[in-house]
Structures are given as C-alpha cells and as structure tokens.
Scaffold this motif. Structure first.
Motif, short mmCIF file in Angstrom:
data_model
loop_
_atom_site.label_atom_id
_atom_site.label_comp_id
_atom_site.label_asym_id
_atom_site.label_seq_id
_atom_site.Cartn_x
_atom_site.Cartn_y
_atom_site.Cartn_z
N ALA A 143 66.26 62.31 -15.70
CA ALA A 143 66.46 61.31 -14.64
C ALA A 143 67.68 60.44 -14.93
CB ALA A 143 65.21 60.44 -14.48
N ILE A 144 67.89 60.08 -16.17
CA ILE A 144 69.06 59.26 -16.53
C ILE A 144 70.34 60.05 -16.33
CG2 ILE A 144 70.22 58.08 -18.44
CD1 ILE A 144 67.41 57.34 -19.46
N LYS A 145 70.34 61.31 -16.72
CA LYS A 145 71.53 62.16 -16.53
C LYS A 145 71.88 62.26 -15.04
CE LYS A 145 70.43 65.08 -20.48
NZ LYS A 145 70.13 66.46 -20.88
N HIS A 146 70.86 62.48 -14.20
CA HIS A 146 71.11 62.59 -12.76
C HIS A 146 71.60 61.27 -12.18
CE1 HIS A 146 69.85 66.67 -12.12
NE2 HIS A 146 68.66 66.46 -12.66
N ALA A 147 71.01 60.16 -12.61
CA ALA A 147 71.44 58.86 -12.11
C ALA A 147 72.90 58.59 -12.47
CB ALA A 147 70.54 57.75 -12.66
N GLU A 148 73.26 58.88 -13.70
CA GLU A 148 74.65 58.69 -14.13
C GLU A 148 75.60 59.60 -13.33
OE1 GLU A 148 76.92 58.25 -18.31
OE2 GLU A 148 75.88 60.17 -18.06
N HIS A 149 75.19 60.84 -13.14
CA HIS A 149 76.01 61.78 -12.38
C HIS A 149 76.18 61.29 -10.93
CE1 HIS A 149 77.81 65.54 -11.11
NE2 HIS A 149 76.93 65.60 -10.13
N GLY A 150 75.08 60.78 -10.34
CA GLY A 150 75.15 60.28 -8.98
C GLY A 150 76.12 59.12 -8.85
N ALA A 151 76.03 58.17 -9.77
CA ALA A 151 76.94 57.02 -9.73
C ALA A 151 78.39 57.47 -9.90
CB ALA A 151 76.55 56.02 -10.82
N ASP A 152 78.63 58.37 -10.84
CA ASP A 152 79.99 58.90 -11.05
C ASP A 152 80.50 59.60 -9.79
OD1 ASP A 152 80.01 57.99 -13.67
OD2 ASP A 152 79.57 59.95 -14.55
N THR A 153 79.62 60.36 -9.16
CA THR A 153 80.01 61.11 -7.97
C THR A 153 80.34 60.17 -6.81
OG1 THR A 153 78.69 62.99 -8.70
CG2 THR A 153 79.26 62.92 -6.37
N TRP A 154 79.55 59.12 -6.62
CA TRP A 154 79.86 58.17 -5.55
C TRP A 154 81.18 57.44 -5.81
CZ3 TRP A 154 78.78 58.44 -0.84
CH2 TRP A 154 77.57 58.95 -0.40
N ARG A 155 81.45 57.09 -7.09
CA ARG A 155 82.75 56.48 -7.41
C ARG A 155 83.88 57.44 -7.05
NH1 ARG A 155 79.88 54.18 -11.48
NH2 ARG A 155 80.23 55.90 -12.93
N SER A 156 83.70 58.71 -7.35
CA SER A 156 84.71 59.72 -7.02
C SER A 156 84.88 59.84 -5.51
CB SER A 156 84.33 61.08 -7.61
OG SER A 156 84.35 61.03 -9.01
N ALA A 157 83.78 59.73 -4.75
CA ALA A 157 83.87 59.79 -3.29
C ALA A 157 84.68 58.63 -2.75
CB ALA A 157 82.47 59.81 -2.67
N VAL A 158 84.47 57.44 -3.31
CA VAL A 158 85.24 56.27 -2.88
C VAL A 158 86.73 56.51 -3.11
CG1 VAL A 158 85.74 53.83 -3.34
CG2 VAL A 158 83.36 54.62 -3.22
N HIS A 159 87.08 56.97 -4.29
CA HIS A 159 88.49 57.21 -4.61
C HIS A 159 89.09 58.31 -3.72
CE1 HIS A 159 88.61 54.41 -7.91
NE2 HIS A 159 87.51 54.94 -8.40
N ALA A 160 88.32 59.35 -3.45
CA ALA A 160 88.80 60.43 -2.59
C ALA A 160 89.02 59.92 -1.16
CB ALA A 160 87.82 61.60 -2.60
N GLN A 161 88.11 59.08 -0.67
CA GLN A 161 88.24 58.56 0.69
C GLN A 161 89.41 57.59 0.81
OE1 GLN A 161 86.76 59.89 3.19
NE2 GLN A 161 87.61 58.51 4.73
N LEU A 162 89.70 56.85 -0.27
CA LEU A 162 90.87 55.96 -0.26
C LEU A 162 92.15 56.74 0.02
CD1 LEU A 162 90.15 53.61 -3.29
CD2 LEU A 162 90.45 52.90 -0.90
N ALA A 163 92.23 57.94 -0.51
CA ALA A 163 93.43 58.77 -0.37
C ALA A 163 93.40 59.64 0.88
CB ALA A 163 93.59 59.65 -1.60
N ALA A 164 92.27 59.71 1.57
CA ALA A 164 92.12 60.61 2.72
C ALA A 164 92.64 59.98 4.00
CB ALA A 164 90.64 60.97 2.90
#
Length: 124
Positions: A9-30
């Motif tokens: 559960a901790i691994k998935h939570a960390e991955h989810g948070a990392d993935t949402w941060r990546s989505a924010v950065h990708a959308q900034l450039a889109a």
C-alpha cells in the motif's frame, strides 16, 4: 533484486503521488486541449474517490488501533487514547474534505463534458 520491503500500500501511494506530480508537469508543457481536460478531470474524480475511501479506512483502522496494541505516547502526560481519538476524528474530517473536492471535480467534469469544440474531437 528488489530490496524494497515496504508494504505494498505504501509503494502504491508513493507511486500515485509521483505520477500525479508528473501529470502536473506534463500538463504545464502541453498545449491546452479540451479532450485532455476532460480525460484528466475524469481521472481526478476517480483518484479523489479512492482517496476518500482510503481516508475513511485509515480512520477506522486508527480508531481501533488500541484494541489490540499497548499504546504509549512520546510526550509525558499525554494520553495515547486521546491521540487515537483525535487522529480518527481528523481522518473523518479529511475524508469529508476529499468528498467535497470530489463533488467539485465531478461538477467540473460534467460541465466541460457538455462543451463541443468546433472542428475538434469531442470526448463523447
């Protein structure tokens, strides 16, 4: 060899948070795109629903933590049962705030779902 022995559960939570941060950065450039807004907002709704469920689950688990554990507090004079009760209360408040955020995200998703872009790809 994978040496990460943290709970899944901790691994998935960390991955989810990392993935949402990546989505924010990708959308900034889109370039702004209606179908992207619609799709991302749908994922926000789904994520918030999951976070609300998780906050409620953690609240229940925290509330029952003293049932089968000996509790101590790291500050002299503080009652660990009071901290457990406060933690469970805060988890419930968090779940309520997330539920409110989910409703707002769902309203956003619904509103932009009614928009058609002339010459563009509609999400429906």
């Amino acid at each position: 060899m994978n040496t990460d022995d943290r709970p899944v559960a901790i691994k998935h939570a960390e991955h989810g948070a990392d993935t949402w941060r990546s989505a924010v950065h990708a959308q900034l450039a889109a370039a702004p795109d209606h179908s992207d807004f619609y799709a991302i907002t749908g994922e926000i709704v789904d994520t918030l629903r999951s976070l609300e469920s998780l906050a409620r689950l953690i609240g229940r688990q925290v509330a029952g933590y003293g049932d089968d554990h000996v509790l101590r507090d790291d500050e002299p004079g503080h009652d660990p049962a009071e901290r457990i009760a406060a933690g469970a209360h805060h988890a419930e408040q968090l779940a309520g705030a997330i539920a409110t955020a989910e409703r707002m995200a769902n309203l956003l998703w619904s509103e932009i779902g009614h928009i058609a872009i002339e010459g563009g790809d509609e999400p429906w």
